[in-house]
Design a protein around this motif. Structure first.
Motif, PDB file in Angstrom:
ATOM      1  N   GLY A 158       4.100  13.542   5.879  1.00  0.00           N
ATOM      2  CA  GLY A 158       3.130  13.140   5.979  1.00  0.00           C
ATOM      3  C   GLY A 158       2.433  13.399   6.982  1.00  0.00           C
ATOM      4  N   THR A 159       2.079  14.765   7.620  1.00  0.00           N
ATOM      5  CA  THR A 159       0.688  15.170   8.208  1.00  0.00           C
ATOM      6  C   THR A 159       0.084  16.162   7.199  1.00  0.00           C
ATOM      7  OG1 THR A 159       2.623  17.636   8.835  1.00  0.00           O
ATOM      8  CG2 THR A 159       2.310  15.464  10.250  1.00  0.00           C
ATOM      9  N   GLY A 160       0.202  16.149   5.995  1.00  0.00           N
ATOM     10  CA  GLY A 160      -0.705  17.016   4.989  1.00  0.00           C
ATOM     11  C   GLY A 160      -1.782  16.459   4.770  1.00  0.00           C
ATOM     12  N   ARG A 178       1.055  -1.570   0.002  1.00  0.00           N
ATOM     13  CA  ARG A 178      -0.101  -0.502  -0.053  1.00  0.00           C
ATOM     14  C   ARG A 178       1.184   0.829   0.163  1.00  0.00           C
ATOM     15  NH1 ARG A 178      -5.540   1.325   1.542  1.00  0.00           N
ATOM     16  NH2 ARG A 178      -5.169   3.570   2.359  1.00  0.00           N
ATOM     17  N   SER A 179       0.746   1.862  -0.745  1.00  0.00           N
ATOM     18  CA  SER A 179       1.371   3.164  -0.914  1.00  0.00           C
ATOM     19  C   SER A 179       0.182   4.356  -1.125  1.00  0.00           C
ATOM     20  CB  SER A 179       2.213   3.763  -2.402  1.00  0.00           C
ATOM     21  OG  SER A 179       3.308   2.200  -2.291  1.00  0.00           O
ATOM     22  N   GLU A 180       0.841   5.554   0.464  1.00  0.00           N
ATOM     23  CA  GLU A 180      -0.361   6.481   0.453  1.00  0.00           C
ATOM     24  C   GLU A 180       0.805   7.751   0.082  1.00  0.00           C
ATOM     25  OE1 GLU A 180      -0.729   6.340   4.954  1.00  0.00           O
ATOM     26  OE2 GLU A 180      -2.790   5.012   3.805  1.00  0.00           O
ATOM     27  N   VAL A 181       0.176   8.792  -0.464  1.00  0.00           N
ATOM     28  CA  VAL A 181       0.882   9.681  -1.307  1.00  0.00           C
ATOM     29  C   VAL A 181      -0.211  11.323  -0.443  1.00  0.00           C
ATOM     30  CG1 VAL A 181       1.677  11.541  -2.730  1.00  0.00           C
ATOM     31  CG2 VAL A 181       1.269   9.465  -3.072  1.00  0.00           C
ATOM     32  N   TYR A 182       0.490  12.106   0.238  1.00  0.00           N
ATOM     33  CA  TYR A 182       0.436  12.869   0.754  1.00  0.00           C
ATOM     34  C   TYR A 182       1.204  14.348   1.161  1.00  0.00           C
ATOM     35  CZ  TYR A 182      -1.153   9.286   4.769  1.00  0.00           C
ATOM     36  OH  TYR A 182      -1.963   9.144   5.349  1.00  0.00           O
ATOM     37  N   PHE A 207       5.036  13.575   0.708  1.00  0.00           N
ATOM     38  CA  PHE A 207       5.167  12.605   1.545  1.00  0.00           C
ATOM     39  C   PHE A 207       4.258  11.945   0.554  1.00  0.00           C
ATOM     40  CE2 PHE A 207       5.330  10.177   4.403  1.00  0.00           C
ATOM     41  CZ  PHE A 207       6.363   9.875   5.190  1.00  0.00           C
ATOM     42  N   VAL A 208       5.627  10.530   0.154  1.00  0.00           N
ATOM     43  CA  VAL A 208       5.322   8.225  -0.253  1.00  0.00           C
ATOM     44  C   VAL A 208       5.153   7.847   1.299  1.00  0.00           C
ATOM     45  CG1 VAL A 208       4.901   7.022  -1.330  1.00  0.00           C
ATOM     46  CG2 VAL A 208       5.568   9.370  -2.235  1.00  0.00           C
ATOM     47  N   ARG A 209       4.618   7.359   1.516  1.00  0.00           N
ATOM     48  CA  ARG A 209       4.706   6.355   2.821  1.00  0.00           C
ATOM     49  C   ARG A 209       4.235   5.158   2.200  1.00  0.00           C
ATOM     50  NH1 ARG A 209       1.365   8.345   6.744  1.00  0.00           N
ATOM     51  NH2 ARG A 209       3.118   9.351   8.029  1.00  0.00           N
ATOM     52  N   ASP A 210       5.325   4.367   2.143  1.00  0.00           N
ATOM     53  CA  ASP A 210       4.781   2.044   1.016  1.00  0.00           C
ATOM     54  C   ASP A 210       4.916   1.617   2.542  1.00  0.00           C
ATOM     55  OD1 ASP A 210       5.071   3.282  -0.878  1.00  0.00           O
ATOM     56  OD2 ASP A 210       7.168   3.649  -1.336  1.00  0.00           O
ATOM     57  N   GLY A 211       3.726   0.283   2.129  1.00  0.00           N
ATOM     58  CA  GLY A 211       4.071  -0.496   4.022  1.00  0.00           C
ATOM     59  C   GLY A 211       3.675  -2.034   2.929  1.00  0.00           C
ATOM     60  N   VAL A 256      12.083  -4.737  -4.105  1.00  0.00           N
ATOM     61  CA  VAL A 256      10.487  -3.400  -3.610  1.00  0.00           C
ATOM     62  C   VAL A 256      11.383  -2.569  -4.630  1.00  0.00           C
ATOM     63  CG1 VAL A 256       9.735  -1.887  -1.922  1.00  0.00           C
ATOM     64  CG2 VAL A 256       9.850  -4.675  -1.856  1.00  0.00           C
ATOM     65  N   SER A 257      10.230  -1.905  -5.205  1.00  0.00           N
ATOM     66  CA  SER A 257      11.058  -0.356  -6.145  1.00  0.00           C
ATOM     67  C   SER A 257       9.612   0.359  -6.433  1.00  0.00           C
ATOM     68  CB  SER A 257      11.042  -0.781  -7.608  1.00  0.00           C
ATOM     69  OG  SER A 257       9.855  -1.803  -8.070  1.00  0.00           O
ATOM     70  N   ASN A 258      10.039   1.645  -5.849  1.00  0.00           N
ATOM     71  CA  ASN A 258       8.678   3.094  -6.279  1.00  0.00           C
ATOM     72  C   ASN A 258       9.299   3.519  -7.047  1.00  0.00           C
ATOM     73  OD1 ASN A 258       6.586   4.044  -5.681  1.00  0.00           O
ATOM     74  ND2 ASN A 258       6.898   4.768  -3.558  1.00  0.00           N
ATOM     75  N   TYR A 259       8.681   3.802  -8.172  1.00  0.00           N
ATOM     76  CA  TYR A 259       8.894   4.331  -9.112  1.00  0.00           C
ATOM     77  C   TYR A 259       8.172   5.934  -9.461  1.00  0.00           C
ATOM     78  CZ  TYR A 259      12.182   1.064 -10.357  1.00  0.00           C
ATOM     79  OH  TYR A 259      13.242   0.013 -10.509  1.00  0.00           O
ATOM     80  N   ILE A 260       8.522   7.072  -8.787  1.00  0.00           N
ATOM     81  CA  ILE A 260       7.466   8.623  -8.737  1.00  0.00           C
ATOM     82  C   ILE A 260       8.454   8.993 -10.831  1.00  0.00           C
ATOM     83  CG2 ILE A 260       6.722  10.101  -8.351  1.00  0.00           C
ATOM     84  CD1 ILE A 260       6.370   8.515  -5.053  1.00  0.00           C
ATOM     85  N   PRO A 261       7.790   9.167 -11.895  1.00  0.00           N
ATOM     86  CA  PRO A 261       8.386   9.752 -12.618  1.00  0.00           C
ATOM     87  C   PRO A 261       8.099  11.418 -12.017  1.00  0.00           C
ATOM     88  CG  PRO A 261       6.477   8.466 -13.103  1.00  0.00           C
ATOM     89  CD  PRO A 261       6.594   8.695 -11.974  1.00  0.00           C
ATOM     90  N   GLN A 262       8.722  12.249 -12.257  1.00  0.00           N
ATOM     91  CA  GLN A 262       8.412  13.339 -11.783  1.00  0.00           C
ATOM     92  C   GLN A 262       8.443  13.857 -13.695  1.00  0.00           C
ATOM     93  OE1 GLN A 262      11.064  15.528  -9.617  1.00  0.00           O
ATOM     94  NE2 GLN A 262      10.842  13.611  -7.793  1.00  0.00           N
TER      95      GLN A 262
END
Length: 90
Positions: free
Chosen positions: A12-14, A3-7, A39-43, A55-61
């Motif tokens: 992560g407080t936003g 699970r990935s959450e984007v704040y 802020f990305v929180r992965d679990g 495990v990989s997490n790619y966030i393109p910009q």
């Protein structure tokens, strides 16, 4: 399960912007995320007897032009006008 959450913001407080849950590793988050800072929180939850590997997490910009090319254009325009004025005086 992953699970990935984007704040919004840097800690992560936003407010939560979006999230994605993958049970078999095939889900991809393809929505466009706006804002300057995220802020990305992965679990991960691994079942008993299973292993977690690769495990990989790619966030393109999207590339954005920096201020240097814009300042270069402004400087070139000013320089060319100055040269035109000097040539007109002759």
């Amino acid at each position: 399960m992953a699970r990935s959450e984007v704040y919004q913001g840097l800690d992560g407080t936003g407010p939560l912007i979006g999230s994605v849950v993958s049970t078999d590793g095939s889900s991809n988050y393809s929505a466009v995320i706006g804002g300057n800072q995220i802020f990305v929180r992965d679990g991960w939850r691994v079942e008993t007897g299973a292993t977690l590997d690769n495990v990989s997490n790619y966030i393109p910009q999207d590339p954005l032009p920096g201020p240097l090319p814009i300042l270069g254009v402004v400087a070139a325009l000013g320089w060319s006008r100055r040269m035109k004025r000097r040539l007109d005086l002759r």
